[in-house]
Design an enzyme around this catalytic site. Structure first.
Site, PDB file in Angstrom:
ATOM      1  N   ASP A 227     -16.692  68.102 113.881  1.00  0.00           N
ATOM      2  CA  ASP A 227     -17.721  67.370 114.631  1.00  0.00           C
ATOM      3  C   ASP A 227     -17.059  66.417 115.625  1.00  0.00           C
ATOM      4  O   ASP A 227     -15.869  66.113 115.522  1.00  0.00           O
ATOM      5  CB  ASP A 227     -18.589  66.584 113.652  1.00  0.00           C
ATOM      6  CG  ASP A 227     -19.904  66.122 114.252  1.00  0.00           C
ATOM      7  OD1 ASP A 227     -20.193  66.485 115.415  1.00  0.00           O
ATOM      8  OD2 ASP A 227     -20.649  65.410 113.566  1.00  0.00           O
TER       9      ASP A 227
ATOM     10  N   GLU B  66     -15.656  67.018 121.192  1.00  0.00           N
ATOM     11  CA  GLU B  66     -15.686  67.345 122.632  1.00  0.00           C
ATOM     12  C   GLU B  66     -14.418  66.904 123.397  1.00  0.00           C
ATOM     13  O   GLU B  66     -14.092  67.570 124.392  1.00  0.00           O
ATOM     14  CB  GLU B  66     -16.931  66.708 123.284  1.00  0.00           C
ATOM     15  CG  GLU B  66     -18.233  67.368 122.950  1.00  0.00           C
ATOM     16  CD  GLU B  66     -18.716  67.057 121.518  1.00  0.00           C
ATOM     17  OE1 GLU B  66     -19.527  67.829 120.996  1.00  0.00           O
ATOM     18  OE2 GLU B  66     -18.271  66.051 120.943  1.00  0.00           O
TER      19      GLU B  66
ATOM     20  N   ASP C 140     -26.637  67.865 119.089  1.00  0.00           N
ATOM     21  CA  ASP C 140     -27.699  66.950 118.674  1.00  0.00           C
ATOM     22  C   ASP C 140     -28.971  67.188 119.483  1.00  0.00           C
ATOM     23  O   ASP C 140     -29.198  66.553 120.525  1.00  0.00           O
ATOM     24  CB  ASP C 140     -27.235  65.501 118.832  1.00  0.00           C
ATOM     25  CG  ASP C 140     -26.094  65.173 117.887  1.00  0.00           C
ATOM     26  OD1 ASP C 140     -25.818  65.988 116.989  1.00  0.00           O
ATOM     27  OD2 ASP C 140     -25.478  64.104 118.045  1.00  0.00           O
TER      28      ASP C 140
END
Length: 461
Positions: free
Chosen positions: A50, A53, A125
């Protein structure tokens, strides 16, 4: 990952102030993989990557951060897009080194071209809205076109709280998505099916059970994805590239789940909608109504019934309902043949689902070929040495008038009829009120039952 003066860059993420491993360096990936022993020693075989990025709370990472970039050296401007890919790679390679005989489940939020080699992907999300439910499915089919077959979204929405109707529809849609997970953020309503009332719980149970019944079909689609790259959730443009209707905005949400099941996502507030079925013949998945392709149709979605259709001619392998892949089915493979004018061919694949024994030939692969003009189903000889848990086949004939004679390898076998349901009726929660809706079922469905042999089997009807 360091700043130009040599000091480590720090940013706040879930644990608080954090350093960022430079996954573009081989030695970092090796170090990272070794750390996973704390989890693999505890029996964990799945990992969730998670914030990769990479992301930090409330700030953009500065472009001047320096990365190894496989020994060539570069800045964050170049390394950013591959950071998630390299983290997923480090996780998978590390776990595989620790558990070489096990299949690792690896999930990532970020990636780059080629991420399908290392991880499944979820779309990040999203919000609890009709728009994000519909957009999420278009993202999944787009990822499939880009080579990423194993993907999905947060069912119910990560941010915000869905209405009971939206959650029910999203669970139904999610059951026909490669990666199927309900998920929500902290301090929001629970995302479990029972959190939305008994009716929604019943709907969710129906579609979760249906997905588990479809595991032989879905597992075969995953096998095809792993060996050929064909998506599991398939844009209609793959099979009907010259049909201008599949590109029209009112119909561009529809997709094939595997080779034969057509899914039409519809917002939960719609009680009437227009759909388009591509060329060919189609069956309503729930009640076997035959519909003509190459034209539009009006359908009435309900909370318990999302529009689902099956190609005429198709053969869908299913099993008994289980509550997890660790639970054994009844040993009967349910083959559903949808009679039509078109021939159909597919592969049914099975193995132990947990190890890499298939690399040594321990698998079971058969071709399923329906020759419509000759009313014949050919079940090919098994390839591979895997001893399947299926011992018998129950073959159902959809779209065929009551059968009297069916032969197996030239010899007659008994034909019986049954009532068939994909989903159970919604429970009658109030004894003083009428039941909600009628049973969605097929009456008098013909079937035959026979042993599953290692050799080829030919069924004529």
């Amino acid at each position: 990952a360091k700043l130009p003066d040599g000091s480590p860059y720090k940013g706040q993420v879930w644990p608080g102030w954090s350093h960022f491993p430079d996954f573009t360096a081989e030695k970092t990936r090796a170090w990272w993989g070794a750390q996973l022993s704390a989890y693999t020693d505890a029996g964990i075989e799945g990992f969730w990557n998670d914030m990769n990025e990479p992301a930090a709370w409330g700030q953009h990472l500065p472009h001047l951060i320096e990365f190894d970039f496989e020994g060539e050296g570069s800045s964050f401007k170049e390394a950013r897009n591959v950071y998630g890919l390299e983290m997923a790679r480090a996780t998978l390679e590390g776990a595989q080194a620790l558990l070489p005989e096990r299949r690792i489940f690896n999930l990532t939020r970020a990636g780059f071209a080629g991420i399908q080699r290392y991880a499944a992907v979820w779309t990040g999300d999203n919000t609890a809205s009709e728009e994000h439910m519909m957009a999420g499915q278009r993202l999944v089919t787009s990822l499939g076109l880009s080579g990423v077959a194993f993907s999905g979204y947060d069912i119910g929405g990560f941010v915000g709280e869905p209405s009971p109707g939206l959650y029910a529809r999203w669970m139904a849609l999610g059951a026909f998505t490669p990666f199927f997970r309900a998920h929500s953020m902290i301090n929001s309503r629970d995302a479990e099916p029972w959190a939305f009332g008994e009716e929604v719980e019943d709907v969710a149970r129906n579609y979760i059970n249906l997905r588990y019944r479809l595991l032989p079909y879905l597992y075969s689609a995953f096998y095809e994805a792993a060996t050929t790259g064909m998506p599991i959730a398939r844009s209609l443009a793959i099979d009907w590239p010259q049909d201008p209707m599949v590109y029209q905005q009112p119909f561009d949400n529809a997709y094939l789940f595997g080779p034969a099941i057509l899914v039409v996502p519809v917002e939960s507030h719609r009680s009437l909608t227009k759909i388009y079925l591509p060329q060919g013949e189609w069956f309503d998945f729930f009640e076997d109504h035959r519909l003509e392709g190459g034209k539009t149709h009006i359908v009435e979605p309900t909370i318990e019934r999302m529009p689902l259709f099956v190609r005429a001619g198709a053969v869908i392998p299913m099993q008994s309902t289980v509550q997890s892949t660790a639970e054994s089915h009844t040993g009967v493979l349910h083959l559903h043949l949808y009679a039509g004018r078109s021939d159909y061919g597919t592969v049914w694949y099975d193995d132990d689902g947990a190890t890499h024994a298939e690399r040594r030939g321990v698998y079971a692969r058969r071709t399923l070929r329906h020759v419509a003009s000759e009313k014949r189903l050919e079940i090919g000889m098994q390839e591979g040495s895997y001893m399947q848990a299926f011992q018998r086949i129950r073959l159902y004939f959809h779209g065929v008038a009551a059968l009297e004679i069916v032969t197996q390898n030239g010899k007659p076998i008994a034909v019986e009829q049954t009532t068939f349901r994909l989903v159970e009726p919604i429970s009658r929660f109030d004894p003083f009120m009428p039941a909600v809706g009628a049973a969605i079922e097929v009456l008098g469905l013909s079937y035959v039952d026979f042993a599953l042999e290692a050799g080829a089997i030919v069924i004529s009807y």
